[in-house]
Design a protein around this motif. Structure first.
Motif, PDB file in Angstrom:
ATOM      1  N   TYR A  27       0.809  -1.222   0.000  1.00 29.50           N
ATOM      2  CA  TYR A  27       0.000   0.000   0.000  1.00 29.50           C
ATOM      3  C   TYR A  27       0.845   1.276   0.000  1.00 29.50           C
ATOM      4  CZ  TYR A  27       1.040  -0.189   4.994  1.00 29.50           C
ATOM      5  OH  TYR A  27       1.685  -0.265   6.200  1.00 29.50           O
ATOM      6  N   VAL A  28       2.148   1.208   0.329  1.00 26.07           N
ATOM      7  CA  VAL A  28       2.981   2.408   0.336  1.00 26.07           C
ATOM      8  C   VAL A  28       3.797   2.567  -0.952  1.00 26.07           C
ATOM      9  CG1 VAL A  28       3.164   2.532   2.847  1.00 26.07           C
ATOM     10  CG2 VAL A  28       4.912   1.325   1.539  1.00 26.07           C
ATOM     11  N   VAL A  29       3.703   1.600  -1.852  1.00 23.19           N
ATOM     12  CA  VAL A  29       4.518   1.639  -3.071  1.00 23.19           C
ATOM     13  C   VAL A  29       4.236   2.902  -3.889  1.00 23.19           C
ATOM     14  CG1 VAL A  29       4.989   0.509  -5.285  1.00 23.19           C
ATOM     15  CG2 VAL A  29       4.868  -0.841  -3.184  1.00 23.19           C
ATOM     16  N   ALA A  30       2.981   3.238  -4.096  1.00 19.15           N
ATOM     17  CA  ALA A  30       2.649   4.416  -4.910  1.00 19.15           C
ATOM     18  C   ALA A  30       3.151   5.708  -4.258  1.00 19.15           C
ATOM     19  CB  ALA A  30       1.147   4.496  -5.141  1.00 19.15           C
ATOM     20  N   GLU A  31       2.960   5.850  -2.953  1.00 18.50           N
ATOM     21  CA  GLU A  31       3.406   7.065  -2.263  1.00 18.50           C
ATOM     22  C   GLU A  31       4.931   7.179  -2.305  1.00 18.50           C
ATOM     23  OE1 GLU A  31       3.144   9.228   2.114  1.00 18.50           O
ATOM     24  OE2 GLU A  31       2.014   7.392   1.764  1.00 18.50           O
ATOM     25  N   LEU A  32       5.624   6.088  -1.996  1.00 16.31           N
ATOM     26  CA  LEU A  32       7.089   6.105  -2.038  1.00 16.31           C
ATOM     27  C   LEU A  32       7.594   6.319  -3.460  1.00 16.31           C
ATOM     28  CD1 LEU A  32       7.866   3.154   0.391  1.00 16.31           C
ATOM     29  CD2 LEU A  32       8.233   5.586   0.828  1.00 16.31           C
ATOM     30  N   GLY A  33       6.921   5.707  -4.419  1.00 12.61           N
ATOM     31  CA  GLY A  33       7.314   5.852  -5.817  1.00 12.61           C
ATOM     32  C   GLY A  33       7.205   7.290  -6.294  1.00 12.61           C
ATOM     33  N   ARG A  34       6.097   7.953  -5.956  1.00 14.33           N
ATOM     34  CA  ARG A  34       5.926   9.363  -6.331  1.00 14.33           C
ATOM     35  C   ARG A  34       7.034  10.223  -5.727  1.00 14.33           C
ATOM     36  NH1 ARG A  34       0.532   8.022  -5.823  1.00 14.33           N
ATOM     37  NH2 ARG A  34       0.451   8.643  -3.635  1.00 14.33           N
ATOM     38  N   ASP A  35       7.310  10.006  -4.441  1.00 15.73           N
ATOM     39  CA  ASP A  35       8.338  10.811  -3.763  1.00 15.73           C
ATOM     40  C   ASP A  35       9.730  10.538  -4.343  1.00 15.73           C
ATOM     41  OD1 ASP A  35       6.358  11.858  -2.166  1.00 15.73           O
ATOM     42  OD2 ASP A  35       6.839  10.616  -0.424  1.00 15.73           O
ATOM     43  N   ALA A  36      10.061   9.276  -4.570  1.00 12.61           N
ATOM     44  CA  ALA A  36      11.391   8.911  -5.076  1.00 12.61           C
ATOM     45  C   ALA A  36      11.614   9.452  -6.480  1.00 12.61           C
ATOM     46  CB  ALA A  36      11.557   7.396  -5.069  1.00 12.61           C
ATOM     47  N   CYS A  37      10.649   9.269  -7.353  1.00 12.32           N
ATOM     48  CA  CYS A  37      10.790   9.753  -8.724  1.00 12.32           C
ATOM     49  C   CYS A  37      10.891  11.279  -8.750  1.00 12.32           C
ATOM     50  CB  CYS A  37       9.630   9.271  -9.588  1.00 12.32           C
ATOM     51  SG  CYS A  37       9.597   7.478  -9.835  1.00 12.32           S
ATOM     52  N   HIS A  38      10.094  11.937  -7.911  1.00  7.66           N
ATOM     53  CA  HIS A  38      10.132  13.396  -7.834  1.00  7.66           C
ATOM     54  C   HIS A  38      11.518  13.888  -7.401  1.00  7.66           C
ATOM     55  CE1 HIS A  38       8.788  17.489  -7.238  1.00  7.66           C
ATOM     56  NE2 HIS A  38       9.297  17.455  -6.016  1.00  7.66           N
ATOM     57  N   GLU A  39      12.140  13.193  -6.457  1.00 12.13           N
ATOM     58  CA  GLU A  39      13.462  13.590  -5.946  1.00 12.13           C
ATOM     59  C   GLU A  39      14.532  13.581  -7.034  1.00 12.13           C
ATOM     60  OE1 GLU A  39      14.795  14.667  -2.950  1.00 12.13           O
ATOM     61  OE2 GLU A  39      12.715  14.982  -2.386  1.00 12.13           O
ATOM     62  N   VAL A  40      14.381  12.724  -8.043  1.00 12.16           N
ATOM     63  CA  VAL A  40      15.378  12.659  -9.117  1.00 12.16           C
ATOM     64  C   VAL A  40      14.899  13.373 -10.378  1.00 12.16           C
ATOM     65  CG1 VAL A  40      16.500  10.578  -8.244  1.00 12.16           C
ATOM     66  CG2 VAL A  40      14.621  10.370  -9.888  1.00 12.16           C
ATOM     67  N   GLY A  41      13.799  14.130 -10.265  1.00 13.31           N
ATOM     68  CA  GLY A  41      13.325  14.935 -11.379  1.00 13.31           C
ATOM     69  C   GLY A  41      12.456  14.200 -12.375  1.00 13.31           C
ATOM     70  N   LEU A  42      11.844  13.105 -11.961  1.00  9.05           N
ATOM     71  CA  LEU A  42      10.966  12.329 -12.841  1.00  9.05           C
ATOM     72  C   LEU A  42       9.586  12.226 -12.213  1.00  9.05           C
ATOM     73  CD1 LEU A  42      13.508   9.476 -13.645  1.00  9.05           C
ATOM     74  CD2 LEU A  42      12.919  11.399 -15.113  1.00  9.05           C
ATOM     75  N   SER A  43       8.654  11.609 -12.934  1.00 13.28           N
ATOM     76  CA  SER A  43       7.324  11.380 -12.372  1.00 13.28           C
ATOM     77  C   SER A  43       7.059   9.878 -12.313  1.00 13.28           C
ATOM     78  CB  SER A  43       6.251  12.076 -13.206  1.00 13.28           C
ATOM     79  OG  SER A  43       6.248  11.569 -14.517  1.00 13.28           O
ATOM     80  N   PHE A  44       6.263   9.465 -11.344  1.00 13.42           N
ATOM     81  CA  PHE A  44       5.966   8.049 -11.108  1.00 13.42           C
ATOM     82  C   PHE A  44       4.779   7.609 -11.950  1.00 13.42           C
ATOM     83  CE2 PHE A  44       3.803   4.745  -8.483  1.00 13.42           C
ATOM     84  CZ  PHE A  44       4.776   3.761  -8.603  1.00 13.42           C
ATOM     85  N   ASP A  45       4.908   6.462 -12.600  1.00 19.74           N
ATOM     86  CA  ASP A  45       3.828   5.880 -13.385  1.00 19.74           C
ATOM     87  C   ASP A  45       3.115   4.843 -12.524  1.00 19.74           C
ATOM     88  OD1 ASP A  45       2.108   4.694 -15.160  1.00 19.74           O
ATOM     89  OD2 ASP A  45       3.623   4.310 -16.703  1.00 19.74           O
ATOM     90  N   ASP A  46       2.010   5.259 -11.872  1.00 17.55           N
ATOM     91  CA  ASP A  46       1.313   4.336 -10.974  1.00 17.55           C
ATOM     92  C   ASP A  46       0.443   3.319 -11.708  1.00 17.55           C
ATOM     93  OD1 ASP A  46      -0.618   6.103 -11.776  1.00 17.55           O
ATOM     94  OD2 ASP A  46      -1.242   6.677  -9.767  1.00 17.55           O
ATOM     95  N   GLY A  47       0.474   3.328 -13.031  1.00 17.66           N
ATOM     96  CA  GLY A  47      -0.269   2.342 -13.811  1.00 17.66           C
ATOM     97  C   GLY A  47       0.518   1.049 -14.022  1.00 17.66           C
ATOM     98  N   LEU A  48       1.787   1.042 -13.636  1.00 11.02           N
ATOM     99  CA  LEU A  48       2.610  -0.154 -13.800  1.00 11.02           C
ATOM    100  C   LEU A  48       2.536  -1.011 -12.540  1.00 11.02           C
ATOM    101  CD1 LEU A  48       5.734   1.477 -15.460  1.00 11.02           C
ATOM    102  CD2 LEU A  48       3.943   0.143 -16.570  1.00 11.02           C
ATOM    103  N   PRO A  49       2.517  -2.337 -12.696  1.00 12.37           N
ATOM    104  CA  PRO A  49       2.396  -3.204 -11.522  1.00 12.37           C
ATOM    105  C   PRO A  49       3.722  -3.353 -10.779  1.00 12.37           C
ATOM    106  CG  PRO A  49       2.570  -4.541 -13.493  1.00 12.37           C
ATOM    107  CD  PRO A  49       2.508  -3.105 -13.946  1.00 12.37           C
ATOM    108  N   PRO A  50       3.717  -3.208  -9.457  1.00 12.99           N
ATOM    109  CA  PRO A  50       4.930  -3.480  -8.681  1.00 12.99           C
ATOM    110  C   PRO A  50       5.111  -4.991  -8.525  1.00 12.99           C
ATOM    111  CG  PRO A  50       3.172  -2.763  -7.230  1.00 12.99           C
ATOM    112  CD  PRO A  50       2.638  -2.684  -8.631  1.00 12.99           C
ATOM    113  N   MET A  51       6.370  -5.410  -8.466  1.00  9.04           N
ATOM    114  CA  MET A  51       6.692  -6.829  -8.298  1.00  9.04           C
ATOM    115  C   MET A  51       7.447  -7.000  -6.986  1.00  9.04           C
ATOM    116  SD  MET A  51       5.477  -8.128 -11.078  1.00  9.04           S
ATOM    117  CE  MET A  51       6.184  -9.728 -11.203  1.00  9.04           C
ATOM    118  N   LEU A  52       7.046  -7.970  -6.176  1.00  8.94           N
ATOM    119  CA  LEU A  52       7.727  -8.247  -4.918  1.00  8.94           C
ATOM    120  C   LEU A  52       8.922  -9.144  -5.199  1.00  8.94           C
ATOM    121  CD1 LEU A  52       7.666  -7.866  -1.847  1.00  8.94           C
ATOM    122  CD2 LEU A  52       6.311  -9.959  -1.709  1.00  8.94           C
ATOM    123  N   ALA A  53      10.112  -8.696  -4.812  1.00  2.00           N
ATOM    124  CA  ALA A  53      11.339  -9.466  -5.018  1.00  2.00           C
ATOM    125  C   ALA A  53      11.531 -10.457  -3.871  1.00  2.00           C
ATOM    126  CB  ALA A  53      12.537  -8.516  -5.104  1.00  2.00           C
ATOM    127  N   ALA A  54      12.407 -11.414  -4.069  1.00  7.04           N
ATOM    128  CA  ALA A  54      12.670 -12.442  -3.065  1.00  7.04           C
ATOM    129  C   ALA A  54      13.204 -11.864  -1.760  1.00  7.04           C
ATOM    130  CB  ALA A  54      13.653 -13.463  -3.616  1.00  7.04           C
TER     131      ALA A  54
END
Length: 119
Positions: free
Chosen positions: A81-108
């Motif tokens: 549930y925090v992936v979209a919020e963290l993604g928006r903040d992280a992408c913004h910090e590097v000058g990009l925008s987050f695409d919340d239409g893409l599915p997140p994948m849980l790594a091992a």
């Protein structure tokens, strides 16, 4: 030999740095984007009192991949549930925008990855 090394360490100006066991090591520039793995930029983030590290790949003319990890190393399996919020903040910090239409994948290792998540 060991005695000489210990004596030298205590005679250094300031002595050995004291740090409690388990205490996080603070580095200069904390809170700023800094390089981690070659090709990635680490962005420290916090949500609801939990610290996270986002790693954004550095790609020219292509969407950047995004990895989200808890700083304490715990799994984020139950924190999708925090992936979209963290993604928006992280992408913004590097000058990009987050695409919340893409599915997140849980790594091992319990981190979340969004391939091409930052545009």
């Amino acid at each position: 030999m060991l005695r000489a090394l210990l004596l030298a360490a205590f005679l250094m100006p300031g002595g050995l740095p004291a740090r409690a066991e388990g205490e996080p090591v603070k580095t200069e520039g904390a809170g700023e984007a800094e390089a981690v793995d070659p090709g990635y930029v680490a962005v420290p983030l916090a949500v609801a009192g939990t610290d996270y590290t986002a790693e954004v790949s550095q790609k020219d003319n292509a969407p950047a991949d995004l990895r989200l990890r808890r700083t304490d190393g715990e799994s984020m399996a139950d924190q999708g549930y925090v992936v979209a919020e963290l993604g928006r903040d992280a992408c913004h910090e590097v000058g990009l925008s987050f695409d919340d239409g893409l599915p997140p994948m849980l790594a091992a290792d319990g981190s979340w990855t969004v391939a091409g998540g930052c545009k």
